[in-house]
Design a protein around this motif. Sequence first.
Motif, PDB file in Angstrom:
ATOM      1  N   ILE A  69       0.902  -1.159  -0.033  1.00  0.00           N
ATOM      2  CA  ILE A  69       0.024   0.032  -0.016  1.00  0.00           C
ATOM      3  C   ILE A  69       0.976   1.280   0.099  1.00  0.00           C
ATOM      4  CG2 ILE A  69      -1.541   1.452   1.151  1.00  0.00           C
ATOM      5  CD1 ILE A  69      -2.774  -1.237   2.125  1.00  0.00           C
ATOM      6  N   LEU A  70       1.935   1.118   0.874  1.00  0.00           N
ATOM      7  CA  LEU A  70       2.916   2.567   0.747  1.00  0.00           C
ATOM      8  C   LEU A  70       3.480   2.635  -0.402  1.00  0.00           C
ATOM      9  CD1 LEU A  70       4.313   1.882   4.506  1.00  0.00           C
ATOM     10  CD2 LEU A  70       2.448   3.649   3.809  1.00  0.00           C
ATOM     11  N   LEU A  71       3.967   1.557  -1.152  1.00  0.00           N
ATOM     12  CA  LEU A  71       4.819   1.508  -2.184  1.00  0.00           C
ATOM     13  C   LEU A  71       3.823   2.083  -3.369  1.00  0.00           C
ATOM     14  CD1 LEU A  71       6.943  -1.553  -1.989  1.00  0.00           C
ATOM     15  CD2 LEU A  71       7.806   0.412  -1.998  1.00  0.00           C
ATOM     16  N   PHE A  72       2.728   1.379  -3.431  1.00  0.00           N
ATOM     17  CA  PHE A  72       1.754   1.916  -4.606  1.00  0.00           C
ATOM     18  C   PHE A  72       1.377   3.391  -4.314  1.00  0.00           C
ATOM     19  CE2 PHE A  72       0.777  -2.576  -5.546  1.00  0.00           C
ATOM     20  CZ  PHE A  72       0.984  -2.509  -6.825  1.00  0.00           C
ATOM     21  N   THR A  73       1.135   4.038  -2.999  1.00  0.00           N
ATOM     22  CA  THR A  73       0.632   5.128  -2.805  1.00  0.00           C
ATOM     23  C   THR A  73       1.766   6.244  -3.185  1.00  0.00           C
ATOM     24  OG1 THR A  73      -0.676   4.466  -1.096  1.00  0.00           O
ATOM     25  CG2 THR A  73      -0.104   6.937  -1.152  1.00  0.00           C
ATOM     26  N   THR A  96      -5.436   6.190 -18.132  1.00  0.00           N
ATOM     27  CA  THR A  96      -4.732   5.395 -17.234  1.00  0.00           C
ATOM     28  C   THR A  96      -5.284   3.937 -17.160  1.00  0.00           C
ATOM     29  OG1 THR A  96      -3.367   5.251 -15.082  1.00  0.00           O
ATOM     30  CG2 THR A  96      -5.871   5.932 -15.003  1.00  0.00           C
ATOM     31  N   ASP A  97      -4.303   3.245 -17.419  1.00  0.00           N
ATOM     32  CA  ASP A  97      -4.494   1.534 -17.302  1.00  0.00           C
ATOM     33  C   ASP A  97      -4.170   1.313 -15.730  1.00  0.00           C
ATOM     34  OD1 ASP A  97      -4.276  -1.193 -17.035  1.00  0.00           O
ATOM     35  OD2 ASP A  97      -2.992  -1.268 -18.687  1.00  0.00           O
ATOM     36  N   ARG A  98      -5.158   1.357 -14.904  1.00  0.00           N
ATOM     37  CA  ARG A  98      -5.173   0.933 -13.474  1.00  0.00           C
ATOM     38  C   ARG A  98      -4.999   2.400 -12.738  1.00  0.00           C
ATOM     39  NH1 ARG A  98      -6.356  -4.098 -12.205  1.00  0.00           N
ATOM     40  NH2 ARG A  98      -5.144  -5.682 -13.354  1.00  0.00           N
ATOM     41  N   PHE A  99      -5.711   2.575 -11.713  1.00  0.00           N
ATOM     42  CA  PHE A  99      -5.529   3.668 -10.668  1.00  0.00           C
ATOM     43  C   PHE A  99      -5.931   3.366  -9.579  1.00  0.00           C
ATOM     44  CE2 PHE A  99      -6.514   8.025  -9.135  1.00  0.00           C
ATOM     45  CZ  PHE A  99      -5.075   8.440  -9.296  1.00  0.00           C
ATOM     46  N   ALA A 100      -6.279   4.105  -8.565  1.00  0.00           N
ATOM     47  CA  ALA A 100      -6.637   3.666  -7.023  1.00  0.00           C
ATOM     48  C   ALA A 100      -7.590   2.525  -6.666  1.00  0.00           C
ATOM     49  CB  ALA A 100      -6.966   4.779  -6.305  1.00  0.00           C
ATOM     50  N   VAL A 118      -6.118   2.244   3.019  1.00  0.00           N
ATOM     51  CA  VAL A 118      -5.912   2.462   1.435  1.00  0.00           C
ATOM     52  C   VAL A 118      -6.806   3.875   1.294  1.00  0.00           C
ATOM     53  CG1 VAL A 118      -6.504   2.045  -0.863  1.00  0.00           C
ATOM     54  CG2 VAL A 118      -5.766   0.242   0.474  1.00  0.00           C
ATOM     55  N   ASP A 119      -8.115   3.985   1.778  1.00  0.00           N
ATOM     56  CA  ASP A 119      -8.593   5.349   1.350  1.00  0.00           C
ATOM     57  C   ASP A 119      -8.141   6.196   2.220  1.00  0.00           C
ATOM     58  OD1 ASP A 119     -10.503   4.069  -0.112  1.00  0.00           O
ATOM     59  OD2 ASP A 119     -11.909   3.380   1.452  1.00  0.00           O
ATOM     60  N   ARG A 120      -7.662   6.173   3.387  1.00  0.00           N
ATOM     61  CA  ARG A 120      -7.123   7.403   4.392  1.00  0.00           C
ATOM     62  C   ARG A 120      -5.940   8.195   3.644  1.00  0.00           C
ATOM     63  NH1 ARG A 120      -8.644   4.009   8.435  1.00  0.00           N
ATOM     64  NH2 ARG A 120      -6.453   3.216   8.846  1.00  0.00           N
ATOM     65  N   LEU A 121      -5.142   6.893   3.041  1.00  0.00           N
ATOM     66  CA  LEU A 121      -3.672   7.224   2.308  1.00  0.00           C
ATOM     67  C   LEU A 121      -4.094   8.265   1.006  1.00  0.00           C
ATOM     68  CD1 LEU A 121      -1.356   4.337   3.108  1.00  0.00           C
ATOM     69  CD2 LEU A 121      -1.052   6.686   3.786  1.00  0.00           C
ATOM     70  N   ILE A 126      -3.259  11.782  -2.385  1.00  0.00           N
ATOM     71  CA  ILE A 126      -3.562  11.825  -3.843  1.00  0.00           C
ATOM     72  C   ILE A 126      -4.847  12.570  -4.026  1.00  0.00           C
ATOM     73  CG2 ILE A 126      -4.040  10.228  -5.736  1.00  0.00           C
ATOM     74  CD1 ILE A 126      -1.716   9.287  -4.018  1.00  0.00           C
ATOM     75  N   GLY A 127      -5.980  12.481  -3.444  1.00  0.00           N
ATOM     76  CA  GLY A 127      -7.026  13.354  -3.509  1.00  0.00           C
ATOM     77  C   GLY A 127      -7.307  13.435  -4.920  1.00  0.00           C
ATOM     78  N   VAL A 128      -7.504  12.560  -5.871  1.00  0.00           N
ATOM     79  CA  VAL A 128      -7.804  12.471  -7.177  1.00  0.00           C
ATOM     80  C   VAL A 128      -8.790  11.394  -7.709  1.00  0.00           C
ATOM     81  CG1 VAL A 128      -7.137  12.946  -9.724  1.00  0.00           C
ATOM     82  CG2 VAL A 128      -5.756  13.880  -7.811  1.00  0.00           C
ATOM     83  N   GLU A 129      -9.940  11.384  -8.229  1.00  0.00           N
ATOM     84  CA  GLU A 129     -10.582  10.403  -8.746  1.00  0.00           C
ATOM     85  C   GLU A 129     -10.865  10.509 -10.356  1.00  0.00           C
ATOM     86  OE1 GLU A 129     -10.916   7.698  -7.193  1.00  0.00           O
ATOM     87  OE2 GLU A 129     -11.224   7.995  -5.130  1.00  0.00           O
ATOM     88  N   PRO A 130     -10.867   9.497 -11.011  1.00  0.00           N
ATOM     89  CA  PRO A 130     -11.150   9.591 -12.350  1.00  0.00           C
ATOM     90  C   PRO A 130     -12.718  10.137 -12.592  1.00  0.00           C
ATOM     91  CG  PRO A 130     -10.363   7.303 -11.695  1.00  0.00           C
ATOM     92  CD  PRO A 130     -10.722   8.212 -10.615  1.00  0.00           C
ATOM     93  N   ASP A 131     -12.634  10.879 -13.714  1.00  0.00           N
ATOM     94  CA  ASP A 131     -14.370  11.344 -14.010  1.00  0.00           C
ATOM     95  C   ASP A 131     -15.107  10.145 -14.634  1.00  0.00           C
ATOM     96  OD1 ASP A 131     -13.822  14.229 -13.869  1.00  0.00           O
ATOM     97  OD2 ASP A 131     -12.234  13.820 -15.404  1.00  0.00           O
ATOM     98  N   LEU A 132     -14.302   9.092 -15.290  1.00  0.00           N
ATOM     99  CA  LEU A 132     -14.949   7.926 -15.777  1.00  0.00           C
ATOM    100  C   LEU A 132     -13.935   6.763 -15.806  1.00  0.00           C
ATOM    101  CD1 LEU A 132     -17.114   6.393 -17.766  1.00  0.00           C
ATOM    102  CD2 LEU A 132     -15.614   7.586 -19.641  1.00  0.00           C
ATOM    103  N   THR A 133     -14.554   5.430 -15.161  1.00  0.00           N
ATOM    104  CA  THR A 133     -13.786   4.268 -14.943  1.00  0.00           C
ATOM    105  C   THR A 133     -14.359   3.330 -15.662  1.00  0.00           C
ATOM    106  OG1 THR A 133     -12.799   5.105 -12.536  1.00  0.00           O
ATOM    107  CG2 THR A 133     -13.168   2.623 -13.470  1.00  0.00           C
ATOM    108  N   PHE A 134     -13.817   2.528 -16.584  1.00  0.00           N
ATOM    109  CA  PHE A 134     -14.150   1.595 -17.224  1.00  0.00           C
ATOM    110  C   PHE A 134     -13.697   0.226 -16.750  1.00  0.00           C
ATOM    111  CE2 PHE A 134     -14.277   4.456 -20.895  1.00  0.00           C
ATOM    112  CZ  PHE A 134     -15.504   4.217 -21.238  1.00  0.00           C
ATOM    113  N   VAL A 135     -14.539  -0.848 -16.279  1.00  0.00           N
ATOM    114  CA  VAL A 135     -14.370  -1.980 -15.557  1.00  0.00           C
ATOM    115  C   VAL A 135     -14.611  -2.903 -16.554  1.00  0.00           C
ATOM    116  CG1 VAL A 135     -15.023  -3.526 -13.813  1.00  0.00           C
ATOM    117  CG2 VAL A 135     -14.879  -1.071 -13.159  1.00  0.00           C
TER     118      VAL A 135
END
Length: 216
Positions: A69-73, A96-100, A118-121, A126-135
């Motif tokens: 978690i620390l490394l990915f953050t 982006t191919d993968r994000f939070a 994860v959510d707290r970190l 980070i404080g950014v979320e995508p406008d659109l996420t394709f699963v």
Amino acid sequence: MNGRGKFISFEGIDGSGKSTQARALADHLRGAGHEVVLTREPGGSPGAEEIRRLVLEGDPDRWSAETEILLFTAARRDHVEKTIRPALEAGKVVITDRFADSTRLYQGITRGDLRGLVDRLHEMMIGVEPDLTFVIDMDPGTGLSRALGRQGTEERFEAFGEELQVKMRAGFLDLARQFADRCVVIDGGRAIEAVAADVARTAEARLGAPEGTEPR
């Protein structure tokens, strides 16, 4: 970030085809006149690419979930600072191919009850979320076979086996329901062209025409 560029992420289990679809969407949007930055996680900036090698190569038990978690953050923070934020501020579309969401599942849920951490970190650093996420949804067994068939060096998470992929698929579908305002589930078990067409239609509906062009 809204009102400037647009931020699109692709998520899904290993072998789901999300990387292929991210590239296809980038090509499609460039052809439509958008300025596009195509990137990936972990990675997407020089520092984050160094961390990528640490977390995706080696023995499956190399790191604990907490260390991951620390490394990915850390990688994501560098990615946002050096690549994502400057592109969005310049009015570009970032894909982006993968994000939070991947960290929320791989380290936050499937390898321990660490989603809160994860959510707290993410909120603090980070404080950014995508406008659109394709699963991109895919049968776990099929996806794992595809992923292992690549025969690359970045197979640390594939080595956890199909059980992890089953948990990941369920987790991604649950996240899509949780973040229904930005997540769109696409059936990835079809021809690449059919999946790409669905992705492109959805993205165009959300993005609209690029500035300086006439809507089609």
